[in-house]
Scaffold this motif. Structure first.
Motif, short mmCIF file in Angstrom:
data_model
loop_
_atom_site.label_atom_id
_atom_site.label_comp_id
_atom_site.label_asym_id
_atom_site.label_seq_id
_atom_site.Cartn_x
_atom_site.Cartn_y
_atom_site.Cartn_z
N LEU A 202 0.93 -1.62 -0.37
CA LEU A 202 -0.08 -0.35 0.01
C LEU A 202 1.17 1.30 -0.31
O LEU A 202 0.39 2.19 -0.89
N PHE A 203 1.80 1.35 1.15
CA PHE A 203 2.40 2.54 0.71
C PHE A 203 4.01 2.63 -0.27
O PHE A 203 4.00 3.89 -0.51
N GLN A 204 3.78 1.86 -0.75
CA GLN A 204 4.52 1.47 -2.05
C GLN A 204 3.99 2.05 -3.15
O GLN A 204 5.04 3.22 -3.89
N HIS A 205 2.57 2.20 -3.63
CA HIS A 205 2.48 3.03 -4.87
C HIS A 205 0.94 4.33 -4.43
O HIS A 205 0.66 4.90 -4.79
N LYS A 211 7.82 11.07 3.81
CA LYS A 211 9.75 11.07 3.17
C LYS A 211 9.77 9.96 4.11
O LYS A 211 9.57 9.17 5.04
N LEU A 212 11.03 9.59 3.52
CA LEU A 212 12.16 7.83 3.98
C LEU A 212 13.37 8.28 4.57
O LEU A 212 13.49 7.65 5.11
N GLY A 213 13.72 9.35 4.32
CA GLY A 213 14.94 9.68 4.06
C GLY A 213 16.40 8.26 4.28
O GLY A 213 16.36 7.58 3.41
N PRO A 214 16.63 7.82 5.24
CA PRO A 214 17.73 6.92 5.47
C PRO A 214 16.92 5.59 5.05
O PRO A 214 17.44 4.36 4.52
N LEU A 215 15.37 5.72 5.57
CA LEU A 215 14.67 4.07 5.54
C LEU A 215 14.82 4.21 3.83
O LEU A 215 14.44 3.25 3.20
N SER A 216 15.32 5.14 3.08
CA SER A 216 15.24 5.07 1.35
C SER A 216 16.09 4.00 1.31
O SER A 216 16.48 3.81 -0.03
N TRP A 217 17.16 3.08 2.14
CA TRP A 217 18.17 1.81 1.47
C TRP A 217 17.85 0.85 2.03
O TRP A 217 17.79 -0.18 1.53
N ILE A 218 16.37 1.08 2.49
CA ILE A 218 16.08 -0.65 3.24
C ILE A 218 14.66 -0.84 2.40
O ILE A 218 13.98 -1.88 1.62
N PHE A 219 13.31 0.14 2.07
CA PHE A 219 11.89 0.56 1.38
C PHE A 219 11.97 0.47 0.62
O PHE A 219 12.44 1.24 0.16
N SER A 220 11.29 -0.31 -0.34
CA SER A 220 10.73 -0.63 -1.92
C SER A 220 9.44 0.68 -1.33
O SER A 220 8.80 0.59 -2.20
N VAL A 221 9.41 1.63 -1.34
CA VAL A 221 8.24 2.61 -0.92
C VAL A 221 8.15 3.41 -1.38
O VAL A 221 9.13 4.57 -1.69
N GLY A 222 7.16 4.08 -1.56
CA GLY A 222 6.94 6.03 -1.82
C GLY A 222 7.84 5.93 -2.78
O GLY A 222 8.05 5.79 -4.23
N GLU A 223 9.00 7.34 -2.80
CA GLU A 223 9.92 7.68 -3.53
C GLU A 223 10.58 7.14 -4.55
O GLU A 223 10.56 7.19 -5.38
N MET A 224 10.67 6.21 -4.10
CA MET A 224 11.58 4.69 -4.35
C MET A 224 10.86 4.01 -5.71
O MET A 224 11.59 4.04 -6.02
N HIS A 225 9.62 3.75 -4.59
CA HIS A 225 9.30 2.81 -6.26
C HIS A 225 8.21 3.85 -7.52
O HIS A 225 8.19 3.47 -8.84
N ARG A 226 8.06 5.67 -7.45
CA ARG A 226 8.44 6.13 -8.03
C ARG A 226 8.78 5.98 -9.38
O ARG A 226 8.74 6.50 -10.13
N TRP A 227 10.11 5.96 -8.89
CA TRP A 227 11.44 5.96 -9.89
C TRP A 227 11.26 4.70 -10.94
O TRP A 227 11.07 4.46 -12.00
N HIS A 228 10.21 4.02 -10.25
CA HIS A 228 10.59 2.85 -10.71
C HIS A 228 9.40 2.11 -11.55
O HIS A 228 9.43 1.82 -12.76
N HIS A 229 8.70 3.29 -11.54
CA HIS A 229 7.26 4.23 -12.92
C HIS A 229 7.61 5.65 -13.43
O HIS A 229 7.20 5.31 -14.35
N SER A 230 8.94 5.85 -13.67
CA SER A 230 9.01 6.37 -14.29
C SER A 230 8.90 5.84 -15.62
O SER A 230 9.12 4.98 -15.81
N VAL A 231 8.99 7.41 -16.62
CA VAL A 231 8.66 6.85 -18.27
C VAL A 231 9.75 6.58 -18.77
O VAL A 231 9.85 5.63 -19.98
N ARG A 232 10.87 6.95 -18.08
CA ARG A 232 12.13 6.50 -19.06
C ARG A 232 13.01 5.57 -18.25
O ARG A 232 12.89 5.49 -17.30
N ILE A 233 13.06 4.67 -19.11
CA ILE A 233 13.29 3.25 -19.09
C ILE A 233 14.16 3.66 -17.98
O ILE A 233 14.54 2.50 -17.17
#
Ligand SMILES: [Zn+2]
Ligand SMILES: [Zn+2]
Length: 286
Positions: A202-205, A211-233
């Motif tokens: 749920l938090f992924q999308h 904000k994640l801060g250092p948790l962006s090294w652990i969790f594949s959610v929020g801002e981190m998963h938005r990069w995965h949905h970028s139109v740029r391959i």
């Protein structure tokens, strides 16, 4: 620091600690694991839906862009197939010669460990298989035809979590269930992994400005998963972890930018995917 900014830093760690920590505590206290996972999922869903209204990342993402009906139709198949796959895999493995532990005459799963540690170990094992399942869905053209349906929306909100072709749900469901079933992890551990999939999915999308801060090294959610949905391959072919980023760090596919908080555009370049759910289901077979 403004109050709204403080809240955006606290939302994710507080809710995830409460739901997953509460889940471990409740199961250790003897409550039925499937009931605990069900209640944890429902509470997470309610919180995410309310927070999307109160603290949206993009206000316009809270409105349908012609995708709502298809998303609603994906919900029952996602939950229905997942509810079937795990028991079938466990039963199939037991019938087909028993657990690896029995075959090797030694217990492979550390059932004597504290439940929290067993949970962490299970997440590492499941995420390894799911990392490769997800990465193959991007790198193997036949598999991408199934996964593209998850990637074509131009917005992200909670219902993107279950927007997946039934072929993908079966493929990833089997790969998720096999390692734990083979190793002989108990029902408590399976329930906690299911609860983690719910709250982190749920938090992924979620369209929440957290904000994640250092948790962006652990969790594949929020801002981190938005990069995965970028139109740029070159941005999208990263952050494959479905809940955690352990294996992205190990295999060098973690991606984050300091200058931009999100890709400018989400979706697929030259998107040919139809809007109707029924037409989408037939896309991989054309
Ligand atoms: Zn993907
Ligand atoms: Zn996604």
């Amino acid at each position: 620091m403004k109050v709204s900014e403080l809240i955006s830093w606290l939302i994710f760690p507080i809710i995830v600690t409460a739901v997953l920590g509460g889940g471990v505590w409740a199961i250790e206290a003897g409550h039925e694991p499937s009931v605990v996972a069900g209640i944890g999922t429902f509470v997470s869903l309610a919180l995410v839906v309310v927070l999307e209204r109160l603290l949206p990342f993009r206000k316009e993402w809270n409105h349908s862009q012609g995708d709502l009906l298809a998303d609603l139709l994906y919900l029952p198949s996602y939950f229905g197939i997942n509810a079937l796959v795990q028991p079938l895999v466990v039963a199939g493995i037991v019938l087909g010669g028993g657990l690896l532990s029995d075959a090797m005459n030694t217990p492979l799963w550390p059932t004597e460990w504290p439940l929290l540690l067993q949970f962490v170990l299970a997440c590492l094992a499941v995420e390894f298989f799911d990392y490769w399942a997800h990465r193959w869905m991007h790198e193997v053209p036949f598999l991408w035809r199934f996964h593209a349906i998850h990637h074509n929306p131009k917005r992200l909100y909670w219902m993107n979590a279950t927007r997946a072709h039934f072929g993908e749900v079966i493929f990833r469901g089997i790969l998720n269930a096999v390692p734990l079933a083979l190793l002989g992890a108990g029902g408590e551990v399976l329930a906690l992994v299911g609860l983690a999939n719910s709250v982190l999915g749920l938090f992924q999308h979620a369209n929440i400005n957290f904000k994640l801060g250092p948790l962006s090294w652990i969790f594949s959610v929020g801002e981190m998963h938005r990069w995965h949905h970028s139109v740029r391959i070159e941005e999208a072919n990263h952050n494959y972890g479905s809940n955690f980023l352990f294996w992205d760090v190990v295999f060098g596919t973690r991606y984050r930018e300091e200058q931009r908080d999100s890709p400018e555009q989400l979706g697929i370049e030259n998107d040919q995917i139809p809007a109707s759910w029924w037409a989408q289901l037939r896309v991989p077979f054309k």
